[in-house]
Design a protein around this motif. Structure first.
Motif, PDB file in Angstrom:
ATOM      1  N   LEU A 166       0.813  -1.213   0.000  1.00 30.12           N
ATOM      2  CA  LEU A 166       0.000   0.000   0.000  1.00 30.12           C
ATOM      3  C   LEU A 166       0.845   1.261   0.000  1.00 30.12           C
ATOM      4  N   SER A 167       2.104   1.143   0.442  1.00 33.11           N
ATOM      5  CA  SER A 167       3.001   2.296   0.395  1.00 33.11           C
ATOM      6  C   SER A 167       4.013   2.174  -0.739  1.00 33.11           C
ATOM      7  N   ASP A 168       4.452   0.941  -1.026  1.00 29.25           N
ATOM      8  CA  ASP A 168       5.439   0.749  -2.088  1.00 29.25           C
ATOM      9  C   ASP A 168       4.856   1.043  -3.466  1.00 29.25           C
ATOM     10  N   ARG A 169       3.652   0.568  -3.685  1.00 28.32           N
ATOM     11  CA  ARG A 169       2.950   0.844  -4.946  1.00 28.32           C
ATOM     12  C   ARG A 169       1.472   1.014  -4.621  1.00 28.32           C
ATOM     13  N   PRO A 170       1.081   2.202  -4.179  1.00 29.48           N
ATOM     14  CA  PRO A 170      -0.286   2.423  -3.678  1.00 29.48           C
ATOM     15  C   PRO A 170      -1.335   2.185  -4.764  1.00 29.48           C
ATOM     16  N   PRO A 171      -2.503   1.730  -4.360  1.00 35.86           N
ATOM     17  CA  PRO A 171      -3.581   1.555  -5.342  1.00 35.86           C
ATOM     18  C   PRO A 171      -4.078   2.900  -5.857  1.00 35.86           C
ATOM     19  N   THR A 172      -4.293   2.978  -7.140  1.00 37.76           N
ATOM     20  CA  THR A 172      -4.918   4.169  -7.710  1.00 37.76           C
ATOM     21  C   THR A 172      -6.432   4.035  -7.718  1.00 37.76           C
ATOM     22  N   THR A 173      -6.897   2.788  -7.573  1.00 37.50           N
ATOM     23  CA  THR A 173      -8.326   2.500  -7.532  1.00 37.50           C
ATOM     24  C   THR A 173      -8.606   1.534  -6.399  1.00 37.50           C
ATOM     25  N   VAL A 174      -9.636   1.831  -5.615  1.00 38.69           N
ATOM     26  CA  VAL A 174     -10.068   0.949  -4.530  1.00 38.69           C
ATOM     27  C   VAL A 174     -11.522   0.582  -4.772  1.00 38.69           C
ATOM     28  N   VAL A 175     -11.822  -0.714  -4.741  1.00 39.18           N
ATOM     29  CA  VAL A 175     -13.197  -1.202  -4.850  1.00 39.18           C
ATOM     30  C   VAL A 175     -13.603  -1.721  -3.479  1.00 39.18           C
ATOM     31  N   ASP A 176     -14.529  -1.011  -2.840  1.00 36.48           N
ATOM     32  CA  ASP A 176     -14.991  -1.330  -1.487  1.00 36.48           C
ATOM     33  C   ASP A 176     -16.342  -2.025  -1.592  1.00 36.48           C
ATOM     34  N   LEU A 177     -16.378  -3.311  -1.230  1.00 39.14           N
ATOM     35  CA  LEU A 177     -17.578  -4.123  -1.378  1.00 39.14           C
ATOM     36  C   LEU A 177     -18.447  -4.154  -0.122  1.00 39.14           C
ATOM     37  N   ARG A 178     -18.122  -3.351   0.879  1.00 33.73           N
ATOM     38  CA  ARG A 178     -18.866  -3.365   2.137  1.00 33.73           C
ATOM     39  C   ARG A 178     -20.176  -2.582   2.034  1.00 33.73           C
ATOM     40  N   SER A 179     -21.028  -2.803   3.014  1.00 32.21           N
ATOM     41  CA  SER A 179     -22.266  -2.041   3.117  1.00 32.21           C
ATOM     42  C   SER A 179     -21.980  -0.661   3.689  1.00 32.21           C
ATOM     43  N   ASP A 180     -22.950   0.242   3.596  1.00 35.03           N
ATOM     44  CA  ASP A 180     -22.789   1.585   4.166  1.00 35.03           C
ATOM     45  C   ASP A 180     -22.551   1.518   5.669  1.00 35.03           C
ATOM     46  N   ALA A 181     -23.252   0.601   6.353  1.00 33.42           N
ATOM     47  CA  ALA A 181     -23.094   0.475   7.803  1.00 33.42           C
ATOM     48  C   ALA A 181     -21.672   0.066   8.164  1.00 33.42           C
ATOM     49  N   GLU A 182     -21.090  -0.850   7.407  1.00 32.58           N
ATOM     50  CA  GLU A 182     -19.714  -1.288   7.674  1.00 32.58           C
ATOM     51  C   GLU A 182     -18.726  -0.153   7.427  1.00 32.58           C
ATOM     52  N   ARG A 183     -18.967   0.619   6.381  1.00 25.94           N
ATOM     53  CA  ARG A 183     -18.028   1.695   6.057  1.00 25.94           C
ATOM     54  C   ARG A 183     -18.041   2.787   7.107  1.00 25.94           C
ATOM     55  N   GLY A 184     -19.126   2.885   7.859  1.00 26.40           N
ATOM     56  CA  GLY A 184     -19.229   3.946   8.851  1.00 26.40           C
ATOM     57  C   GLY A 184     -18.385   3.747  10.079  1.00 26.40           C
ATOM     58  N   HIS A 185     -17.823   2.555  10.276  1.00 24.31           N
ATOM     59  CA  HIS A 185     -17.036   2.287  11.474  1.00 24.31           C
ATOM     60  C   HIS A 185     -15.577   2.683  11.246  1.00 24.31           C
ATOM     61  N   ARG A 186     -15.118   3.720  11.922  1.00 18.41           N
ATOM     62  CA  ARG A 186     -13.724   4.175  11.842  1.00 18.41           C
ATOM     63  C   ARG A 186     -13.269   4.254  10.387  1.00 18.41           C
ATOM     64  N   ALA A 187     -14.031   4.999   9.618  1.00 22.79           N
ATOM     65  CA  ALA A 187     -13.795   5.066   8.178  1.00 22.79           C
ATOM     66  C   ALA A 187     -12.380   5.543   7.858  1.00 22.79           C
ATOM     67  N   PHE A 188     -11.750   4.872   6.905  1.00 19.15           N
ATOM     68  CA  PHE A 188     -10.402   5.211   6.452  1.00 19.15           C
ATOM     69  C   PHE A 188     -10.506   6.155   5.261  1.00 19.15           C
ATOM     70  N   THR A 189      -9.680   7.184   5.262  1.00 20.60           N
ATOM     71  CA  THR A 189      -9.675   8.144   4.165  1.00 20.60           C
ATOM     72  C   THR A 189      -8.475   7.883   3.268  1.00 20.60           C
ATOM     73  N   TRP A 190      -8.757   7.509   2.032  1.00 16.21           N
ATOM     74  CA  TRP A 190      -7.676   7.273   1.072  1.00 16.21           C
ATOM     75  C   TRP A 190      -7.144   8.611   0.568  1.00 16.21           C
ATOM     76  N   PRO A 191      -5.872   8.673   0.207  1.00 16.78           N
ATOM     77  CA  PRO A 191      -5.291   9.952  -0.226  1.00 16.78           C
ATOM     78  C   PRO A 191      -5.879  10.436  -1.540  1.00 16.78           C
ATOM     79  N   ASP A 192      -5.718  11.732  -1.783  1.00 15.59           N
ATOM     80  CA  ASP A 192      -6.141  12.298  -3.060  1.00 15.59           C
ATOM     81  C   ASP A 192      -5.454  11.546  -4.198  1.00 15.59           C
TER      82      ASP A 192
END
Length: 259
Positions: free
Chosen positions: A51-77
């Motif tokens: 994730l630091s050596d070659r960071p993803p330019t695209t992230v596909v998050d398959l979780r529900s809205d409720a799951e994403r609400g727990h301590r949500a991680f912010t991906w960089p610009d």
């Protein structure tokens, strides 16, 4: 320090891997730095490894809205996040009495258009793509299996990659406890007991899905096309996963710059 000790000490995903190097049915191997699979990131996580050596330019998050609400991680610009909720029963907190193989069959039947919709995302990404859910096991396992088989990966290698998650489940359970997700007798975020096999990743759970895709007339790529993926996108994804025609993948329909 052992890798396991480091994973427990430093917050961050523990079921994360690059899917490069998998054997192809016609020889060769998948290209590294194209497709990653993993469990979810949370606020306070340390970005390290791939994730630091070659960071993803695209992230596909398959979780529900409720799951994403727990301590949500912010991906960089610069990282494009696609939120595609995939079947609530396949979440660790899903209320289900189904065994894994039966659950996967149900998800596979109802979510085929979503799997097909992943193809243009992974085919046209400008860099590595990370596919993840909460554990990186069930929803991620199904999505990744479809994509790998469409790229021409050996079916047994797809099964083996899914089963590799099994050894990471103890770390995942400890990680969920550390970030405040409920575990133990109930599932993370839930209040009912769930079948114990939902905390495992046995080969026999994914094998029927792999067999269905391989047996589909025309193969896994044709299955995706039959459920809404474009033929050109399937070809583009296959080439990208195999490290072929990288310039066309990165620059889309524009002419790649010459040196």
């Amino acid at each position: 320090m052992r890798v396991q000790d480091e994973q427990q000490r430093v917050p961050g995903p523990v079921n994360l891997r690059d899917l490069g190097g998998l054997p192809l049915t016609d020889g060769g191997r998948t290209a590294p730095g194209v497709l990653y699979r993993g469990d979810a990131c949370y606020t306070g996580d340390v970005v390290r490894g791939i994730l630091s050596d070659r960071p993803p330019t695209t992230v596909v998050d398959l979780r529900s809205d409720a799951e994403r609400g727990h301590r949500a991680f912010t991906w960089p610009d610069g990282t494009h996040v696609h939120r595609l909720s995939l079947h609530a029963d396949a979440a660790p907190a899903g209320r289900t009495g189904l065994g894994l193989a039966e659950l996967y069959g149900r998800v596979f039947d109802v979510a085929a258009p979503l799997f097909a919709g992943l193809v243009p995302v992974v085919a046209r990404a400008a860099g590595p793509v990370l596919v993840h859910c909460t554990a990186g096991k069930d929803r991620t396992g199904l999505a990744v299996a479809v994509l790998l088989l469409a790229a021409g990966v050996e079916p047994q290698a797809v099964v083996d990659d899914y089963a590799a998650t099994d050894t990471n489940m103890p770390l995942l359970l400890r990680r969920w406890e550390a970030v405040g997700l409920r575990v133990g007798g109930s599932s993370p975020g839930g209040d009912r007991a769930v079948p114990s096999d939902l905390f495992r990743a046995p080969a026999e759970a994914i094998s029927p899905i792999v067999e269905r895709l391989v047996a589909h007339p025309g193969g896994p790529g044709a299955w995706l096309i039959d459920h809404g993926a474009g033929e050109d996108e399937v070809r583009r994804w296959r080439a990208r996963a195999r490290g072929e025609d990288v310039a066309a993948t990165v620059y889309g329909d524009r002419k790649a710059p010459t040196r």
